[in-house]
Design an enzyme around this catalytic site. Sequence first.
Site, PDB file in Angstrom:
ATOM      1  N   SER A 152      61.861 -54.222 -15.099  1.00 11.55           N
ATOM      2  CA  SER A 152      62.660 -55.431 -14.526  1.00 11.55           C
ATOM      3  C   SER A 152      61.582 -55.927 -13.365  1.00 11.55           C
ATOM      4  O   SER A 152      60.544 -55.140 -12.900  1.00 11.55           O
ATOM      5  CB  SER A 152      64.065 -55.119 -13.945  1.00 11.55           C
ATOM      6  OG  SER A 152      63.972 -54.142 -13.020  1.00 11.55           O
ATOM      7  N   VAL A 185      77.632 -43.060  -8.620  1.00  5.37           N
ATOM      8  CA  VAL A 185      77.334 -44.498  -8.853  1.00  5.37           C
ATOM      9  C   VAL A 185      77.086 -44.499 -10.313  1.00  5.37           C
ATOM     10  O   VAL A 185      76.816 -44.003 -11.104  1.00  5.37           O
ATOM     11  CB  VAL A 185      75.776 -44.583  -8.187  1.00  5.37           C
ATOM     12  CG1 VAL A 185      75.326 -45.860  -8.435  1.00  5.37           C
ATOM     13  CG2 VAL A 185      76.037 -44.493  -6.552  1.00  5.37           C
ATOM     14  N   ASP A 187      75.443 -47.021 -13.290  1.00  8.04           N
ATOM     15  CA  ASP A 187      74.242 -47.972 -13.564  1.00  8.04           C
ATOM     16  C   ASP A 187      74.774 -48.580 -15.186  1.00  8.04           C
ATOM     17  O   ASP A 187      74.545 -47.930 -16.096  1.00  8.04           O
ATOM     18  CB  ASP A 187      73.029 -47.227 -13.410  1.00  8.04           C
ATOM     19  CG  ASP A 187      71.747 -47.925 -13.765  1.00  8.04           C
ATOM     20  OD1 ASP A 187      71.975 -49.207 -14.296  1.00  8.04           O
ATOM     21  OD2 ASP A 187      70.557 -47.601 -13.643  1.00  8.04           O
ATOM     22  N   ILE A 188      75.047 -49.640 -15.042  1.00  2.00           N
ATOM     23  CA  ILE A 188      75.355 -50.321 -16.599  1.00  2.00           C
ATOM     24  C   ILE A 188      73.907 -50.958 -16.910  1.00  2.00           C
ATOM     25  O   ILE A 188      73.461 -51.813 -16.513  1.00  2.00           O
ATOM     26  CB  ILE A 188      76.304 -51.480 -16.195  1.00  2.00           C
ATOM     27  CG1 ILE A 188      77.702 -51.109 -15.496  1.00  2.00           C
ATOM     28  CG2 ILE A 188      76.688 -52.288 -17.563  1.00  2.00           C
ATOM     29  CD1 ILE A 188      78.464 -52.186 -15.045  1.00  2.00           C
ATOM     30  N   GLY A 193      66.059 -44.628 -16.764  1.00  2.00           N
ATOM     31  CA  GLY A 193      66.815 -44.035 -15.763  1.00  2.00           C
ATOM     32  C   GLY A 193      66.065 -44.236 -14.409  1.00  2.00           C
ATOM     33  O   GLY A 193      66.117 -43.409 -13.518  1.00  2.00           O
ATOM     34  N   GLN A 216      65.737 -44.772 -25.086  1.00  2.34           N
ATOM     35  CA  GLN A 216      65.857 -44.823 -23.507  1.00  2.34           C
ATOM     36  C   GLN A 216      66.426 -43.626 -23.006  1.00  2.34           C
ATOM     37  O   GLN A 216      66.207 -42.861 -22.288  1.00  2.34           O
ATOM     38  CB  GLN A 216      66.270 -46.007 -23.005  1.00  2.34           C
ATOM     39  CG  GLN A 216      65.473 -47.281 -23.225  1.00  2.34           C
ATOM     40  CD  GLN A 216      66.150 -48.450 -22.473  1.00  2.34           C
ATOM     41  OE1 GLN A 216      67.415 -48.569 -22.567  1.00  2.34           O
ATOM     42  NE2 GLN A 216      65.408 -49.331 -21.980  1.00  2.34           N
ATOM     43  N   CYS A 368      56.486 -65.987 -20.166  1.00  6.86           N
ATOM     44  CA  CYS A 368      57.466 -65.648 -19.241  1.00  6.86           C
ATOM     45  C   CYS A 368      56.983 -65.762 -17.959  1.00  6.86           C
ATOM     46  O   CYS A 368      57.548 -65.979 -16.830  1.00  6.86           O
ATOM     47  CB  CYS A 368      57.909 -64.473 -19.671  1.00  6.86           C
ATOM     48  SG  CYS A 368      59.149 -64.345 -21.075  1.00  6.86           S
TER      49      CYS A 368
END
Length: 397
Positions: A152, A185, A187-188, A193, A216, A368
């Site tokens: 990301s 916590v 993480d969606i 990871g 993943q 992109c």
Amino acid sequence: MAPPPPAALATNPDAPKAPGSVPRPSFDNPARQLVADLLASADIQVNGDRPWDMQLHDPAVLDRALAQGNLGLGESYMAGAWDCGQLDGFFDRLLRAHLDRRVKPVRLAWHALQVKLRNRQDRSRAWQVGKAHYDLGNDFYESMLDPSMAYSCGYWRDAETLEEAQVAKLELICRKLGLQPGMRVLDIGCGWGSFMAHAARHHGVECVGVTVSREQAAWARERHAGLPLEIRLQDYRELDERFDRIVSVGMFEHVGHKNHRQYMEVAARCLGDGGLFLLHTIGKNRRDGMPDRWIDKHIFPNGETPSIGQIGDAIDGLLVAEDLHNFGADYDPTLMAWYNNFEAAWPRFADRLGETFRRKWRYYLLSCAGAFRARELQLWQWVLSKEGMAGGYRRPE
């Protein structure tokens, strides 16, 4: 140090170089002439001598571009029917001139209707993107991404390298969430990871992550075996337990507008009282913007970037928007770094993946990069709470 300047374009060493200045082409076919004229209005010449100009090997490319938009343009590039020394510069100019809005292919009307009426991201289809994109091979992504495997946008404000930008992004999220030792916590869309490992190591938290990618999940479980992380192959809609904090980095783009409200309802029911939810997502400028047909077919099946208004609708009455941070321009240097890594590593994957894949991936990364450089796409970090923080929220710098 500031991120690399937008002018630092990527050069494709395989693209033929046109010698000298080439006059503006003329086509007997009116449709092809129309496309050439549209490109010229964006300062892109057909068979021009500048790096961002189109080198045309088959004039039928122009017919496909007019009939199918980026789907035809991208598939023609994959087939080797045209080249460009700097695809990122080509798309920066094309999108700044809004040519995508001026060409409305009739053939894509069915795709637009499906996006509008059908839930393309229901439970039966939610796993498709994992198999098609994220399960390409962990060794492939290791060669392209930074050591943390963050897939990301990096945060380049004070970074000089991709690794520094990704660590800065992960730490920024932790500080925005105010992580404290002992917190639990969620993480969606946890990917490999990267966030969970950083948060556990540096902030003493325990994490649960969900993903729809088997590759993943397997990689993350092995790599982070010594950390207090639980990694599940699970659809986000199945979640129903409480957490002190929630984070979602680069997953909301796979949710779809018909599921935005349900997604936020899941986040609201899983967020403990006084908790914070950070949503990190690519965004589009217009609510009525359709998913790109080439990206949808070849890169991210069923993907759909949200608009600010759509996210606002989804949280209405459920969550309070404490903070909204746009650093979309930082996706340009992130994508360019991925592209450079990909090209450097390509000899290791050439036999396995083939030249058509190489051209497809090059087109993906550089188109992109051009879209973010043109500010046609954004990158938002939203900080959300359930009832509003007493005294207000202060974004950490």
